[in-house]
Design a protein around this motif. Structure first.
Motif, PDB file in Angstrom:
ATOM      1  N   ARG A   1      14.281   3.928  19.507  1.00  0.00           N
ATOM      2  CA  ARG A   1      14.849   2.949  20.431  1.00  0.00           C
ATOM      3  C   ARG A   1      16.116   2.317  19.857  1.00  0.00           C
ATOM      4  O   ARG A   1      17.004   1.884  20.600  1.00  0.00           O
ATOM      5  CB  ARG A   1      13.819   1.858  20.749  1.00  0.00           C
ATOM      6  CG  ARG A   1      14.265   0.860  21.808  1.00  0.00           C
ATOM      7  CD  ARG A   1      13.232  -0.238  21.979  1.00  0.00           C
ATOM      8  NE  ARG A   1      12.009   0.277  22.554  1.00  0.00           N
ATOM      9  CZ  ARG A   1      11.814   0.402  23.877  1.00  0.00           C
ATOM     10  NH1 ARG A   1      12.772   0.074  24.729  1.00  0.00           N
ATOM     11  NH2 ARG A   1      10.657   0.859  24.336  1.00  0.00           N
TER      12      ARG A   1
ATOM     13  N   ALA B   1      23.946   4.752  20.874  1.00  0.00           N
ATOM     14  CA  ALA B   1      24.223   5.822  21.828  1.00  0.00           C
ATOM     15  C   ALA B   1      25.255   6.818  21.321  1.00  0.00           C
ATOM     16  O   ALA B   1      25.258   7.980  21.722  1.00  0.00           O
ATOM     17  CB  ALA B   1      24.691   5.213  23.155  1.00  0.00           C
TER      18      ALA B   1
ATOM     19  N   ASP C   1      10.211   9.604  26.631  1.00  0.00           N
ATOM     20  CA  ASP C   1      11.081   8.506  27.073  1.00  0.00           C
ATOM     21  C   ASP C   1      12.267   8.344  26.138  1.00  0.00           C
ATOM     22  O   ASP C   1      13.408   8.181  26.577  1.00  0.00           O
ATOM     23  CB  ASP C   1      10.273   7.211  27.136  1.00  0.00           C
ATOM     24  CG  ASP C   1      11.122   6.035  27.581  1.00  0.00           C
ATOM     25  OD1 ASP C   1      11.486   5.973  28.766  1.00  0.00           O
ATOM     26  OD2 ASP C   1      11.443   5.179  26.728  1.00  0.00           O
ATOM     27  N   ARG C   2      12.019   8.385  24.849  1.00  0.00           N
ATOM     28  CA  ARG C   2      13.095   8.236  23.868  1.00  0.00           C
ATOM     29  C   ARG C   2      14.075   9.413  23.927  1.00  0.00           C
ATOM     30  O   ARG C   2      15.292   9.235  23.834  1.00  0.00           O
ATOM     31  CB  ARG C   2      12.519   8.123  22.459  1.00  0.00           C
ATOM     32  CG  ARG C   2      11.519   6.980  22.262  1.00  0.00           C
ATOM     33  CD  ARG C   2      12.210   5.670  21.918  1.00  0.00           C
ATOM     34  NE  ARG C   2      12.886   5.037  23.019  1.00  0.00           N
ATOM     35  CZ  ARG C   2      12.288   4.321  23.977  1.00  0.00           C
ATOM     36  NH1 ARG C   2      11.003   4.162  23.965  1.00  0.00           N
ATOM     37  NH2 ARG C   2      12.993   3.760  24.936  1.00  0.00           N
TER      38      ARG C   2
ATOM     39  N   ALA D   1      14.656  11.296  26.539  1.00  0.00           N
ATOM     40  CA  ALA D   1      15.390  11.190  27.806  1.00  0.00           C
ATOM     41  C   ALA D   1      16.581  10.260  27.647  1.00  0.00           C
ATOM     42  O   ALA D   1      17.681  10.536  28.159  1.00  0.00           O
ATOM     43  CB  ALA D   1      14.460  10.688  28.909  1.00  0.00           C
ATOM     44  N   ARG D   2      16.397   9.165  26.918  1.00  0.00           N
ATOM     45  CA  ARG D   2      17.496   8.228  26.693  1.00  0.00           C
ATOM     46  C   ARG D   2      18.601   8.870  25.845  1.00  0.00           C
ATOM     47  O   ARG D   2      19.792   8.649  26.096  1.00  0.00           O
ATOM     48  CB  ARG D   2      16.968   6.959  26.012  1.00  0.00           C
ATOM     49  CG  ARG D   2      16.063   6.122  26.914  1.00  0.00           C
ATOM     50  CD  ARG D   2      15.404   4.999  26.143  1.00  0.00           C
ATOM     51  NE  ARG D   2      14.486   4.257  26.980  1.00  0.00           N
ATOM     52  CZ  ARG D   2      14.810   3.162  27.675  1.00  0.00           C
ATOM     53  NH1 ARG D   2      16.055   2.697  27.614  1.00  0.00           N
ATOM     54  NH2 ARG D   2      13.931   2.545  28.414  1.00  0.00           N
TER      55      ARG D   2
ATOM     56  N   LEU E   1      20.493  11.219  28.162  1.00  0.00           N
ATOM     57  CA  LEU E   1      21.360  10.474  29.072  1.00  0.00           C
ATOM     58  C   LEU E   1      22.596   9.939  28.347  1.00  0.00           C
ATOM     59  O   LEU E   1      23.675   9.823  28.945  1.00  0.00           O
ATOM     60  CB  LEU E   1      20.590   9.309  29.705  1.00  0.00           C
ATOM     61  CG  LEU E   1      19.570   9.691  30.782  1.00  0.00           C
ATOM     62  CD1 LEU E   1      18.749   8.470  31.194  1.00  0.00           C
ATOM     63  CD2 LEU E   1      20.273  10.294  32.000  1.00  0.00           C
ATOM     64  N   ALA E   2      22.437   9.628  27.070  1.00  0.00           N
ATOM     65  CA  ALA E   2      23.566   9.140  26.277  1.00  0.00           C
ATOM     66  C   ALA E   2      24.462  10.276  25.793  1.00  0.00           C
ATOM     67  O   ALA E   2      25.477  10.031  25.140  1.00  0.00           O
ATOM     68  CB  ALA E   2      23.049   8.349  25.079  1.00  0.00           C
TER      69      ALA E   2
END
Length: 208
Positions: free
Chosen positions: A89, A93, A152-153, A155-156, A159-160
């Protein structure tokens, strides 16, 4: 006076909770050491440092002890693994994900290869015929929770722009398989080496 009664009640409640936890810890230790069939409640009581009737005052029978001891241990192991995954988390980015992914991989391999984690898997599988639902619940509380959090991590990160566009659930499964596979085939494998190789292969597939 009201405050004293409340405090005394609190001490009583805490004492009962602590005794129950000691019983569950003792039960898990004995079951892991001897297996379900060879374990007796008297031995669990001795391990927990309580009288045998005290065990029965908290859990009705050996089956209940087995189920709850394994599930509580699974929750603890799942929470430890989730704490490792949560380190992703904090990844900026615009940073290279290799170092944080390696750190998480190292933490997960150590968690998966720990004696308690191995014991939970063995206990859930060993008595699958008698407790068919227990293996399912252990899987939900460990592997599936970790996969969901890792997806979830990832995916982030995708996306970044730090990973290729992907199905994060599949990517999480691949990453975890790269970690758990070597540990199943080579229980004595060095966790840090497994983590480094897993991260390298994962980034060859999903890295930018």
């Amino acid at each position: 006076m009201g405050s004293e009664v409340s405090t005394g009640g609190g001490r009583t409640a805490r004492g009962r909770i602590e005794r129950r936890q000691a019983i569950l810890d003792g039960a898990f230790a004995v079951f892991a050491r001897r297996g379900y069939a060879q374990t007796c409640v008297k031995e669990i009581a001795q391990e927990a440092g309580v009288a045998k009737p005290t065990v029965y005052s908290h859990l009705n029978d050996k089956e209940s002890l087995y189920r709850e001891a394994v599930e509580v241990a699974a929750d603890r192991i799942g929470a430890q693994s989730l704490a490792v995954v949560e380190q992703l988390r904090e990844v900026p980015a615009d940073s290279d994900p290799r170092a944080p992914l390696t750190t998480v991989a190292r933490g997960l391999t150590r968690a998966f290869s720990a004696p308690d984690a191995r014991a939970v898997r063995q206990l859930a599988c060993a008595e699958a015929a008698q407790f068919p639902d227990l293996a399912v619940r252990v899987r939900e509380r460990t592997a599936l929770r970790v996969r969901s959090a890792l997806a979830d991590r990832l995916a982030r990160l995708a996306l970044a722009g730090r990973l290729r566009p992907c199905d994060p659930e599949v990517a999480a499964e691949h990453f975890l398989s790269l970690l758990t596979g070597p540990l199943e085939y080579r229980p004595d494998a060095d966790p840090d080496t497994v983590a480094a190789h897993a991260t390298d292969v994962f980034l060859q597939a999903y890295g930018k």
